[in-house]
Write a protein that holds these residues in place. Structure first.
Motif, PDB file in Angstrom:
ATOM      1  N   THR A   1       1.011  -1.208   0.049  1.00  0.00           N
ATOM      2  CA  THR A   1       0.080   0.034  -0.027  1.00  0.00           C
ATOM      3  C   THR A   1       0.978   1.286  -0.032  1.00  0.00           C
ATOM      4  O   THR A   1       2.040   1.139   0.397  1.00  0.00           O
TER       5      THR A   1
ATOM      6  N   ARG B   1       5.760   4.937  -2.440  1.00  0.00           N
ATOM      7  CA  ARG B   1       5.466   3.709  -2.875  1.00  0.00           C
ATOM      8  C   ARG B   1       6.503   2.944  -3.373  1.00  0.00           C
ATOM      9  O   ARG B   1       7.040   3.690  -4.417  1.00  0.00           O
TER      10      ARG B   1
ATOM     11  N   ARG C   1      -6.810   1.722 -12.481  1.00  0.00           N
ATOM     12  CA  ARG C   1      -7.221   0.839 -11.645  1.00  0.00           C
ATOM     13  C   ARG C   1      -7.497  -0.571 -12.130  1.00  0.00           C
ATOM     14  O   ARG C   1      -8.621  -1.176 -11.393  1.00  0.00           O
TER      15      ARG C   1
ATOM     16  N   GLU D   1     -11.101  12.896   0.234  1.00  0.00           N
ATOM     17  CA  GLU D   1     -12.262  12.248   0.511  1.00  0.00           C
ATOM     18  C   GLU D   1     -13.048  11.557  -0.714  1.00  0.00           C
ATOM     19  O   GLU D   1     -14.257  11.061  -0.503  1.00  0.00           O
TER      20      GLU D   1
ATOM     21  N   GLY E   1     -12.017   8.876  -2.440  1.00  0.00           N
ATOM     22  CA  GLY E   1     -11.948   7.581  -2.500  1.00  0.00           C
ATOM     23  C   GLY E   1     -10.426   7.509  -3.441  1.00  0.00           C
ATOM     24  O   GLY E   1     -10.025   6.263  -3.853  1.00  0.00           O
TER      25      GLY E   1
ATOM     26  N   GLU F   1      -7.354   7.341  -2.453  1.00  0.00           N
ATOM     27  CA  GLU F   1      -6.422   6.381  -1.710  1.00  0.00           C
ATOM     28  C   GLU F   1      -6.714   5.007  -2.291  1.00  0.00           C
ATOM     29  O   GLU F   1      -5.694   4.220  -2.759  1.00  0.00           O
ATOM     30  N   GLN F   2      -7.884   4.560  -2.237  1.00  0.00           N
ATOM     31  CA  GLN F   2      -8.400   3.208  -2.590  1.00  0.00           C
ATOM     32  C   GLN F   2      -7.894   2.890  -4.249  1.00  0.00           C
ATOM     33  O   GLN F   2      -7.640   1.869  -4.472  1.00  0.00           O
ATOM     34  N   GLY F   3      -8.265   3.988  -5.032  1.00  0.00           N
ATOM     35  CA  GLY F   3      -8.157   3.893  -6.463  1.00  0.00           C
ATOM     36  C   GLY F   3      -6.680   3.755  -6.691  1.00  0.00           C
ATOM     37  O   GLY F   3      -6.408   3.275  -7.418  1.00  0.00           O
TER      38      GLY F   3
ATOM     39  N   ASN G   1      -4.205   2.626  -4.712  1.00  0.00           N
ATOM     40  CA  ASN G   1      -3.683   1.385  -4.495  1.00  0.00           C
ATOM     41  C   ASN G   1      -4.098   0.299  -5.541  1.00  0.00           C
ATOM     42  O   ASN G   1      -3.351  -0.626  -5.733  1.00  0.00           O
ATOM     43  N   GLN G   2      -5.314   0.370  -5.951  1.00  0.00           N
ATOM     44  CA  GLN G   2      -5.726  -0.621  -7.123  1.00  0.00           C
ATOM     45  C   GLN G   2      -4.883  -0.281  -8.421  1.00  0.00           C
ATOM     46  O   GLN G   2      -4.453  -1.264  -8.861  1.00  0.00           O
ATOM     47  N   SER G   3      -4.624   0.945  -8.713  1.00  0.00           N
ATOM     48  CA  SER G   3      -3.746   1.256  -9.810  1.00  0.00           C
ATOM     49  C   SER G   3      -2.331   0.719  -9.584  1.00  0.00           C
ATOM     50  O   SER G   3      -1.735  -0.046 -10.260  1.00  0.00           O
TER      51      SER G   3
END
Lengths: 169, 169
Positions: free
Chosen positions: B11, B26, B51, B141, B143, B145-147, B149-151
Motif C-alpha cells: 500500500t 510507494r 485501476r 475524500e 476515494g 487512496e483506494q483507487g 492502491n488499485q492502480s
C-alpha cells in the motif's frame, strides 16, 4: 453612428489581495450584455484579446468543461494560450483556467465578475489565483499590466463600434 | 519466467506535508528504467493507470508542454482525465498537471520523483499541489487512496511480467 467613448477608466486597477492572487478592475462604457458577448463570442474575442495583434481562436467552447485555445501573432513571436471553463453563468460570472505555452503546466484560475453599474457602464473584476507566490510575481513582472491595458483599450474600441443585433438604448 | 513479486510495499503511504499538498510514497519491485517506462509508454500506462479498468489513451505526449488525456471505462461510468507536462527528465522526474472532467478547471500539479533504491527496487514519490485546501481535502475524500492502491497493484503485476527489450539482470 456610435456615441463617443468615455475615457474615464482608461487603465485597469491591479492589486494583490492575497499572496497568491492578482485582482484587476476595469470599467467599460457598455452594458453588461455587450461586455459578456465581447468576452465569449469568438468573432469578438479575436478583435481585442491579443493586444491588438492578430489572434487565431483555435477553440472557444464557452460552457462548463469546455476548452479554449488562442494563438497570438505579435511582433515578438507567436504565443499560444489555453485553458478550460470551470463555470459559465451569463452574463455575470465566468471562471476559467489560463496557461501560456511558454510556461506549460503553470495554471492560473481566473474568476471574472461582470457588474452592471446602472448608467450603461459595466465593471469587470478579474481575480487570478496562482499555485504559488513565485508564479504570481512572475506574471506581474512579465509585462502583464501593459499587455492587459493594450487589450482593454482594443476592447474599448470594439465596444464602441460592434454591431449589436439587440440595438442600444 | 519472471521472479516472484515482493509484497513488502503493497500500500502507498499518503501524507499531507502542507495545507495544499498530498504526498504519496510507494516502492515497486523493478528498476527505475522499467518504472519510468511504465509511467510514460502509452501501451504500458493503459494496463495499470485505470485501476485495472479499460483505459483509452487518447493523447500522451511525454515532453515539456505535451498534453495527455485518458478515458477510464469503469463499472460506475466513463471518466476523462487530462493535463499537460511541465517537466520531463527521464528517468528521475516528471511534473504534470491533472484534471478530472467531473471538476473541470480544478487543476493539480503532480511532481513524481523516481528513486533507485540500489536493490533492484524503485521508490516513487508523488507530491500533488492544489490551488486550495478545500480542493486537496475533496480529493482525499473522493476515494483517491483506494483507487491509487488499485492502480499501483495493477502496476505491480505489470512490472512483474512486461517484456523488457533491454533484458533484466
Amino acid at each position: 453612428m456610435s456615441k463617443p467613448v468615455k475615457e474615464s477608466a482608461a487603465t485597469a486597477t491591479v492589486t494583490k489581495p492575497t499572496d497568491r492572487e492578482i485582482r484587476i478592475e476595469r470599467i467599460f462604457d457598455a452594458t453588461r450584455d455587450r461586455v459578456w458577448r465581447a468576452f465569449t463570442d469568438p468573432a469578438l474575442v479575436a478583435q481585442w484579446w491579443g493586444r491588438g495583434n492578430k489572434l487565431v481562436i483555435e477553440r472557444l467552447e464557452v460552457k462548463r468543461g469546455g476548452h479554449w485555445r488562442f494563438v497570438e501573432h505579435s511582433p515578438d513571436g507567436v504565443h499560444g494560450f489555453e485553458g478550460r471553463f470551470r463555470e459559465v453563468t451569463p452574463p455575470g460570472r465566468l471562471v476559467q483556467t489560463f496557461e501560456w505555452d511558454g510556461m506549460p503546466g503553470h495554471v492560473v484560475v481566473e474568476t471574472a465578475i461582470f457588474e452592471e453599474l446602472g448608467d450603461g457602464r459595466t465593471k469587470v473584476i478579474t481575480t487570478s489565483l496562482f499555485h504559488t507566490t513565485e508564479e504570481r510575481d512572475g506574471m506581474l513582472e512579465s509585462g502583464m499590466e501593459q499587455g492587459l491595458n493594450q487589450s482593454y483599450a482594443a476592447l474599448d474600441r470594439l465596444l464602441a463600434t460592434f454591431d449589436d443585433k439587440k440595438g442600444r438604448t
